[in-house]
Design a protein around this motif. Structure first.
Motif, PDB file in Angstrom:
ATOM      1  N   ALA A  53       0.814  -1.218   0.000  1.00  0.00           N
ATOM      2  CA  ALA A  53       0.000   0.000   0.000  1.00  0.00           C
ATOM      3  C   ALA A  53       0.842   1.260   0.000  1.00  0.00           C
ATOM      4  CB  ALA A  53      -0.935   0.005   1.206  1.00  0.00           C
ATOM      5  N   GLU A  54       2.016   1.284   0.710  1.00  0.00           N
ATOM      6  CA  GLU A  54       2.820   2.499   0.826  1.00  0.00           C
ATOM      7  C   GLU A  54       4.290   2.143   0.807  1.00  0.00           C
ATOM      8  OE1 GLU A  54       1.790   4.786   4.239  1.00  0.00           O
ATOM      9  OE2 GLU A  54      -0.366   4.725   3.844  1.00  0.00           O
ATOM     10  N   VAL A  55       5.097   3.076   0.246  1.00  0.00           N
ATOM     11  CA  VAL A  55       6.552   2.970   0.266  1.00  0.00           C
ATOM     12  C   VAL A  55       7.088   4.328   0.685  1.00  0.00           C
ATOM     13  CG1 VAL A  55       8.659   2.581  -1.062  1.00  0.00           C
ATOM     14  CG2 VAL A  55       6.624   1.192  -1.524  1.00  0.00           C
ATOM     15  N   GLY A  56       7.981   4.364   1.682  1.00  0.00           N
ATOM     16  CA  GLY A  56       8.545   5.640   2.126  1.00  0.00           C
ATOM     17  C   GLY A  56      10.005   5.503   2.518  1.00  0.00           C
ATOM     18  N   LEU A  57      10.839   6.441   2.070  1.00  0.00           N
ATOM     19  CA  LEU A  57      12.251   6.481   2.447  1.00  0.00           C
ATOM     20  C   LEU A  57      12.381   7.255   3.753  1.00  0.00           C
ATOM     21  CD1 LEU A  57      15.291   6.067   1.684  1.00  0.00           C
ATOM     22  CD2 LEU A  57      15.152   8.278   0.525  1.00  0.00           C
ATOM     23  N   PHE A  58      13.004   6.637   4.783  1.00  0.00           N
ATOM     24  CA  PHE A  58      13.085   7.340   6.051  1.00  0.00           C
ATOM     25  C   PHE A  58      14.514   7.502   6.572  1.00  0.00           C
ATOM     26  CE2 PHE A  58      12.704   2.884   7.310  1.00  0.00           C
ATOM     27  CZ  PHE A  58      13.612   2.757   8.344  1.00  0.00           C
ATOM     28  N   ASP A  59      15.513   6.933   5.878  1.00  0.00           N
ATOM     29  CA  ASP A  59      16.875   7.105   6.372  1.00  0.00           C
ATOM     30  C   ASP A  59      17.867   6.920   5.235  1.00  0.00           C
ATOM     31  OD1 ASP A  59      18.827   7.470   8.508  1.00  0.00           O
ATOM     32  OD2 ASP A  59      19.366   5.383   8.110  1.00  0.00           O
ATOM     33  N   LYS A  60      18.963   7.661   5.332  1.00  0.00           N
ATOM     34  CA  LYS A  60      20.080   7.545   4.398  1.00  0.00           C
ATOM     35  C   LYS A  60      21.365   7.566   5.223  1.00  0.00           C
ATOM     36  CE  LYS A  60      22.696  10.279   1.084  1.00  0.00           C
ATOM     37  NZ  LYS A  60      22.826  11.588   0.413  1.00  0.00           N
TER      38      LYS A  60
END
Length: 802
Positions: A743-750
């Protein structure tokens, strides 16, 4: 257009409107009056003075002592410095105590030892012209002491009527009279010419060439000259025009020249048809040839004494030796009418408006004739205009007219007929206009109506309206105009909304406008004209020399608006524009046009407030706008790091937008500092430009979707990603491999540093799996994650960080 009130009333004898009511009537008809001037303003103190004697001034070589009869019984001594003062001639005289225009008071003064009791006046001193080298000589034999305004024909009002480009018929007194005369066209008649009699003319017609005694007319370019009339007058005596003719011309803002030329100008102002008089003796074998400028005819000297550079496309009036006039614009010096002229060839022609406009622009020369030909003159009124001009010339210059007129007619004019539907009138105007009322509104304007069925009327268009009334909607406009716009109700009537959707491109533009307005950007509209360095398409008739090209890109125009705001102390700027760019095409082809979206942002990300530190807008703000634009517009494009070369952007602080086929469709990034005139306090400027597709996808209408009733499951993935692979590509691959359950994809860290191999970076994504019909099991989610990881490894070389 300058209109003489007295001349207008002479053409419309039943016109009883005063000057203010007349101006209001014209405004109601769509011809606003920009100004009204009484020609006698400031001149009521001036009288007619006859110079009875002229003596040399005893103490000055360039002054003279004049004895003036100003009608009071006493002869007045006046010192005059004009070289043209002559005994027995009448001049405008300002006695002691009079005031000149501008407030100059005349008093008794001593000049070089001699007392001067008044002043003989020049045209400039009276506000009637710019000539101040000599005293204004009065025509005829006026009575000394009579009011100057009566002797000079200035007891009149002049109206400055604003004429729109489509109403060439209003560039004449007759055309204006048709609008305001009681009964319209039926209430207009030509006033009598003092001393004139009807001219008996026989028009000898030929298709390409017409011959009469002493004159031959040949038209070699019928596309640019559809008809040419040439009348021969012999034995004319060229000299000053009589007082009535000079007064008529002055009242309409025209300067008298001589009786023959004044006669042609009189007809131009009265009927709107330009004419030209040639000295027949200066035309080789009395022959006129209408053709384009030929080889070797590169220059031509016009009547104003200027040498003009010719172009092969310019239509010329020639004799057998070469050009004698520029068709529709101005005659030449070698064939002009002078005091030695005895025989005249009078021209009345019909020239193609676009040709005259191009010639006028090419020469940089605008005249009363070209102004009318460009807007179209009455093709059905040529014979009337020629007869009228002949009558005036014979009345004021004498001589005799040769009865036969050369009439070269390669392209006969046929009146047009337009069908008008009564039901269509009601649908367009919103009110019912019955056929009898339609007839009463159109017939006074010269239209001829004939019933063509229950709902149709065939309308014959008069020649003077043949240029601007060509369609049914033009007739409906005439009905509304003559009925009066103030007669229509102010309330909206019932209407049926249309069911045809807008073009997908227009829908896309509306969505983008809504999105960017929601994000706090202001829409602006900038001119498409730019300097040569910013465009590939040159404008043939530029507004300015500095901006003589059409822009190839829109973003530089917005950057200039940022500079404009900076110059006024505005630091925070957020602008966008949806506009057209222009690219050069092949030879003879029109430029390629593309609709583009451009935006710029500069300054702080939020208004200054004590609760938080100020933050400048950066690349990620621009990136967010770009992502939102692509998502809202359903534009299938991806963002790649690095701005393209040659776009005025810092390459390392921007990105390239590529379309579905890999083509560059846009770019975004930080605007180079060298591309702007920035004050010291200015921060970074971020810009984006994106080409919009000609046929965007039609977006599906969103329906109602209930909130999921079953819980979701989240998984975090720390991935080792090659530096050459963009984070957006990884997210796209995750969505593609996740299936319907993702349902969702999110980038939260690099992360880059210890523990991460060189050439790689760690990106952490949060995946949310959810179903709308059941609760997911761990086995289902684990299986989906394993499938995603395999896809990432095979497609992008991405591995799970251990």
């Amino acid at each position: 257009m300058d209109i003489s009130y007295r001349w207008l009333r002479a053409l419309a004898p039943g016109l009883e409107l005063d000057i203010e009511a007349l101006a209001a009537r014209l405004a109601d008809r769509g011809a606003a009056v920009d100004g009204i001037r009484h020609l006698a303003d400031g001149l009521t103190d001036i009288v007619v003075g006859r110079v009875d004697a002229v003596e040399a001034h005893p103490n000055a070589d360039r002054l003279s002592l004049c004895t003036v009869d100003a009608g009071g019984g006493e002869r007045l001594r006046v010192v005059c410095g004009a070289p043209n003062v002559t005994e027995g001639v009448c001049y405008p005289f300002a006695p002691v105590g009079a005031s000149l225009p501008g407030g100059v008071a005349i008093r008794e003064v001593k000049i070089r030892g001699e007392v001067s009791r008044g002043m003989l006046c020049s045209a400039k001193e009276l506000g009637l012209g710019t000539d101040h080298t000599g005293i204004l000589e009065l025509p005829g034999e006026p009575t000394p002491g009579a009011p100057f305004v009566d002797a000079f024909g200035l007891d009149d009002w002049r109206l400055d009527v604003e004429v729109t480009a489509n109403r060439g018929d209003l560039l004449s007194h007759q055309g204006v009279a048709r609008e305001v005369a009681p009964g319209g066209v039926a209430g207009v008649r030509l006033p009598d010419i003092p001393g004139a009699s009807a001219a008996d003319l026989d028009f000898v017609r030929g298709e390409r060439e017409a011959r009469v005694e002493g004159a031959t007319v040949r038209v070699e370019d019928p596309d640019l000259c559809s008809r040419y009339l040439g009348a021969v007058l012999r034995g004319v005596k060229v000299g000053p025009s009589p007082a009535w003719l000079q007064a008529r011309l002055r009242a309409a803002g025209s300067r008298p020249i001589n009786n023959v030329v004044d006669a042609t100008n009189y007809v131009l102002l009265e009927l709107g048809q330009p004419l030209h008089a040639f000295d027949l003796g200066c035309l080789a074998e009395g022959t006129i040839v209408v053709r384009r400028a030929g080889a070797g005819e590169s220059t031509f000297t016009t009547l104003d004494g200027e040498e003009r550079r010719l172009h092969p496309d310019m239509l010329m009036i020639c004799d057998l030796n070469g050009p004698v006039a520029v068709a529709g614009v101005m005659g030449g010096q070698d064939s002009e009418v002078t005091e030695d002229t005895a025989d005249v060839l009078l021209e009345c022609a019909m020239f193609e408006p676009r040709s005259v406009r191009a010639t006028r622009r090419g020469l940089g020369l605008s005249t009363d004739a070209s102004y009318r030909f460009e807007r179209g003159v009455d093709p059905a009124g040529m014979e009337l205009a020629l007869r009228r001009a002949v009558e005036v010339i014979l009345a004021v210059a004498g001589g005799a007219v040769q009865g036969q007129v050369a009439d070269c007619l390669p392209r006969p004019w046929e009146p047009a007929t337009v069908r008008l539907r009564v039901s269509r009138v009601e649908r367009v105007l919103g009110v019912r206009v019955a056929p009898p009322e339609i007839r009463s509104l159109l017939e006074p304007l010269g239209f001829e109506l004939e019933e063509a069925g229950e709902d149709a009327i065939d309308v014959a268009i008069p020649g003077w309206r043949s240029y601007d009334v060509t369609r049914e909607v033009d007739l409906i406009e005439e009905i509304a105009r003559t009925r009066g716009y103030d007669t229509f109700p102010e309330t909206l009537g019932p209407f049926r909304p249309g069911t045809v959707p807008d073009h997908p491109l227009f829908q896309l533009e509306d969505r983008l406008r809504t999105l960017l307005s929601e994000r706090g950007l202001f829409e602006c509209q900038t001119p498409a004209f730019v300097p040569a360095r910013q465009g590939d398409v040159r404008v043939l008739n530029p507004v300015s020399r500095e901006e003589d090209h059409l822009r190839r890109e829109v973003l530089p125009s917005l950057v200039r608006r940022v500079e404009h705001n900076w110059a006024r102390g505005v630091r925070d700027v957020r602008l966008f524009e949806i506009a057209t760019s222009f690219a050069a095409a092949g030879s003879g082809e029109p430029p390629v046009e593309e609709t583009r979206l451009a935006l710029v942002i500069a300054g702080q990300g939020a208004p200054t407030h004590w609760s938080a530190e100020p933050r400048e807008l950066d690349l990620w703000d621009l990136r967010g706008l770009a992502d939102a634009v692509l998502a809202r517009g359903a534009l299938h494009a991806v963002l790649e790091p690095g701005a393209p070369e040659g776009k005025g952007l810092v390459r390392s602080e921007g990105f390239t937008i590529r379309g579905p086929s890999g083509e560059v469709s846009g770019w975004a990034g930080r605007v180079m500092e060298g591309a702007m005139d920035a004050p010291p306090w200015a921060g970074a400027v971020w810009g984006l430009e994106l080409g919009l597709p000609e046929e965007p996808d039609v977006m599906d209408q969103r329906g109602f979707e209930p909130m999921p009733a079953f819980p979701g499951v989240e998984r975090d993935l720390a991935l080792l990603v090659p530096r050459a692979v963009a984070a957006a590509r990884v997210a796209e691959a995750l969505r593609g491999a996740g299936g319907d359950l993702l349902a969702e994809v999110g980038l939260f860290d690099k992360y880059e540093g210890s523990g991460v191999p060189i050439g790689l970076r760690s990106l952490a994504y949060r995946l949310r799996f959810q179903s709308s019909v059941r609760t997911l099991t761990d086995e289902e989610v684990d299986g989906a994650v394993n499938g995603i990881l395999k896809h990432l490894e095979s497609e992008l070389g991405v591995h799970v960080r251990g």
